[in-house]
Design an enzyme around this catalytic site. Structure first.
Site, short mmCIF file in Angstrom:
data_model
loop_
_atom_site.label_atom_id
_atom_site.label_comp_id
_atom_site.label_asym_id
_atom_site.label_seq_id
_atom_site.Cartn_x
_atom_site.Cartn_y
_atom_site.Cartn_z
N SER A 83 0.85 -1.19 0.00
CA SER A 83 0.00 0.00 0.00
C SER A 83 0.88 1.24 0.00
CB SER A 83 -0.84 0.01 1.27
OG SER A 83 0.03 0.17 2.38
N LYS A 84 0.22 2.37 -0.08
CA LYS A 84 0.97 3.63 -0.03
C LYS A 84 1.83 3.67 1.22
CE LYS A 84 -1.25 7.19 -2.68
NZ LYS A 84 -2.41 8.04 -2.71
N ARG A 85 1.23 3.20 2.30
CA ARG A 85 1.95 3.28 3.57
C ARG A 85 3.21 2.41 3.58
NH1 ARG A 85 -1.37 2.01 8.60
NH2 ARG A 85 -3.09 3.20 7.72
#
Ligand code: GLU
Length: 560
Positions: free
Chosen positions: A317-319
């Site tokens: 994910s972006k995270r």
């Protein structure tokens, strides 16, 4: 156990994990309700290859079919690469098709970002929106007429029908389907199929009533073969007391096709032989196959590749650092590194027994050696440290030759960046060049050059005595003695006489520790930065600057 599409509803994020669950569950399934034959049932599926993955002995046609709904990320890059490499390794063609029919989800700049990224990575397309080709247009938004023609055909043959139901009615059906026990994810009740004749439907359409066109889905979806996963049979869960139907929409009320419809029509018309795509699309494949069957078309070969995960197995994910490729370019990553990094997410090179394989793969070499059979079901973990490893490797390879254009560009850009960061109006470009020539093997990205770690080559370092003392583990008096020794050997602190000089100092005062002398000199020259050999620092700074720094450091100690 009935394996149903219920596993696949909700967010696509969970699809791949659910696919894995389904594949696992199916192995222990004795009911025969659903088959998902895994040819490596008792082996570790992670590194085993499917026997269905045979390298085609004919030129294949593959496509990369992104929707311009966002910038190109790592997952899409990997999909593009595998399709590109399968085409190239069989002397076939690689197409780029823009799936831009969902007008509400288009993102500005995304289309250009797709072109820019592929170009930067040197992944060339044989046919596509910009280069054209025999099956133009390659942008789905420009192919409405084609889709309409085929939806008309299905309408005439009774394989599709117009649906005039209002949004409220459809919402109500969806809500009631959810409340059924067991609930069902398919919700339409076929009202418009059962109550409206084709003549009536034609009249309503002519009269301007809004409609969608739905596919009359088969009673059960055909099972299909995935070259990586074997036979897959996915059926929607249906409540027997309140029969509902999937009947996917083919044309939306705006006249534009849905993904499923346009995708199938185009793969057929563009003569695609192999579809390699992410596992998140596996749930759509039964619908696609049913459409191929409805038209009587031969279907392409399907390969659904595992979703990318973090090292700990969570969805990327972006995270967890998943960012678009062009912003990795801005961070200083090289196309060679990104290609090498991505190609290993679920693919291994062929290895003869006992042979060691290198992890280094260039795009050029891959176009000759890449084999479909190297795809694996697992192993799609994204370890960002690996990207650094590859980047360091390629950067170092490319900077080796200081007469190359690449080297010169790096010097020019670094000169510009360093001048700006350090606010230097007259930074000598040859100085930048000399430093880069020596220190490049320690860089991960060229952007690292303009960081504190190397700034001391261009500006004097700042000192902090307590920091040094805790590192040296000597008291201040000893530090001062070392510093004075260095000052008294100033003229001998050069690259070539460095070792002899340290030897002399240690002979003068035998109680000093060699390590402490080294570190004090290093600190005087580079402050807290380490990583580059002292003789290299001495050479790059030159005697005059070394003298100034050693004296300045001694002064600093004395003035405290
Ligand atoms: N347009 C789809 C996407 O954005 C293509 C999926 C497929 O390859 O069929 O990924």
């Amino acid at each position: 156990m009935l394996i149903t599409k219920r596993h696949f509803h909700k967010s696509s994020a969970n699809l791949a994990f659910n696919l894995r669950t389904i594949l696992k569950e199916n192995k222990s399934d004795g009911t025969g309700n659903s088959k998902c034959t895994d040819h490596h049932e008792h082996e570790h599926s992670h590194h085993k290859h499917s026997p269905l993955l045979v390298q085609p002995d004919y030129p294949v046609r593959t496509r990369f079919a992104p929707s311009p709904t966002g910038f190109l990320h790592l997952g899409s890059l990997r999909t593009a690469l595998y399709n590109y490499l399968l085409a190239k390794s069989t002397d076939g063609q690689f197409l780029l098709r823009l799936e831009d029919t969902d007008q509400n989800r288009l993102v500005e700049g995304a289309e250009d970002n797709i072109y820019d990224t592929l170009k930067w990575l040197d992944v060339g397309v044989d046919e596509g929106p910009i280069v054209g080709g025999p099956y133009v247009p390659y942008r789905q938004s420009e192919r409405s007429e084609i889709y309409r023609k085929y939806s008309d055909k299905l309408l005439q043959e009774g394989l599709a029908y117009r649906c005039f139901c209002s949004k409220e009615r459809l919402d109500g059906l969806r809500d009631s389907a959810r409340l059924l026990k067991p609930p069902t994810t398919v919700s339409y009740d076929r009202h418009c199929l059962e109550h409206i004749s084709l003549e009536e439907s034609n009249l309503l359409a002519k009269g301007g009533k809004s409609f969608t066109i739905r596919f009359k889905s088969p009673d059960s979806y055909p099972e299909f073969t995935d070259l990586l996963h074997g036979t897959i049979n996915l059926q929607p869960q249906v409540n027997p007391t309140d029969r509902r139907y999937e009947d996917p929409v083919l044309l939306k009320s705006d006249g534009l096709p849905t993904y499923h419809f346009a995708n199938v029509i185009d793969d057929h018309l563009m003569k695609i032989t192999h579809v390699i795509r992410g596992e998140e699309w596996v749930a759509s494949t039964p619908k696609h196959i049913a459409l191929y069957n409805a038209f009587g078309w031969e279907k392409p070969n399907f390969v659904h590749i595992p979703l990318l995960t973090t090292v700990s197995g969570k969805k990327l994910s972006k995270r967890s650092g998943d960012i678009d490729i062009m912003s990795l370019k801005k961070k200083g990553y090289l196309p060679e590194a990104l290609v090498n990094f991505s190609v290993l997410f679920g693919w291994n090179p062929k290895r003869e027994l006992g042979e060691k394989t290198s992890e280094i793969h260039t795009l050029d070499e891959l176009t000759k050696t890449w084999l479909l059979s190297g795809l694996t079901k697992g192993n799609a973990k994204v370890d960002w440290k690996k990207l650094d490893f590859f980047n360091k490797h390629y950067l170092s390879e490319k900077l080796k030759d200081s007469s190359s254009d690449f080297f010169k560009t790096c010097v020019a850009e670094s000169h510009q960046n360093l001048s700006r960061t350090l606010k230097l109006d007259n930074l000598d470009v040859t100085k930048v060049e000399e430093v880069l020539k020596m220190i490049y093997p320690s860089l991960t990205t060229v952007n690292d050059f303009d960081t504190e770690q190397y700034h001391y080559f261009f500006v004097k370092p700042a000192y902090d005595k307590s920091e040094l003392l805790s590192k040296l583990r000597v008291n201040e008096d000893v530090l001062k003695v070392i510093s004075q020794e260095l000052v008294s050997h100033l003229d001998k602190l050069t690259h070539s006489s460095f070792n002899a000089t340290i030897g002399e100092i240690l002979a003068d005062i035998p109680s000093l520790k060699k390590r402490a002398v080294f570190q004090t000199l290093r600190y005087a020259l580079s402050g807290p930065q380490s990583g580059i050999n002292l003789p290299v620092i001495l050479e790059l700074l030159g005697p005059a600057e070394v003298n100034e720094r050693v004296v300045a450091f001694d002064k600093y100690l004395g003035s405290e």
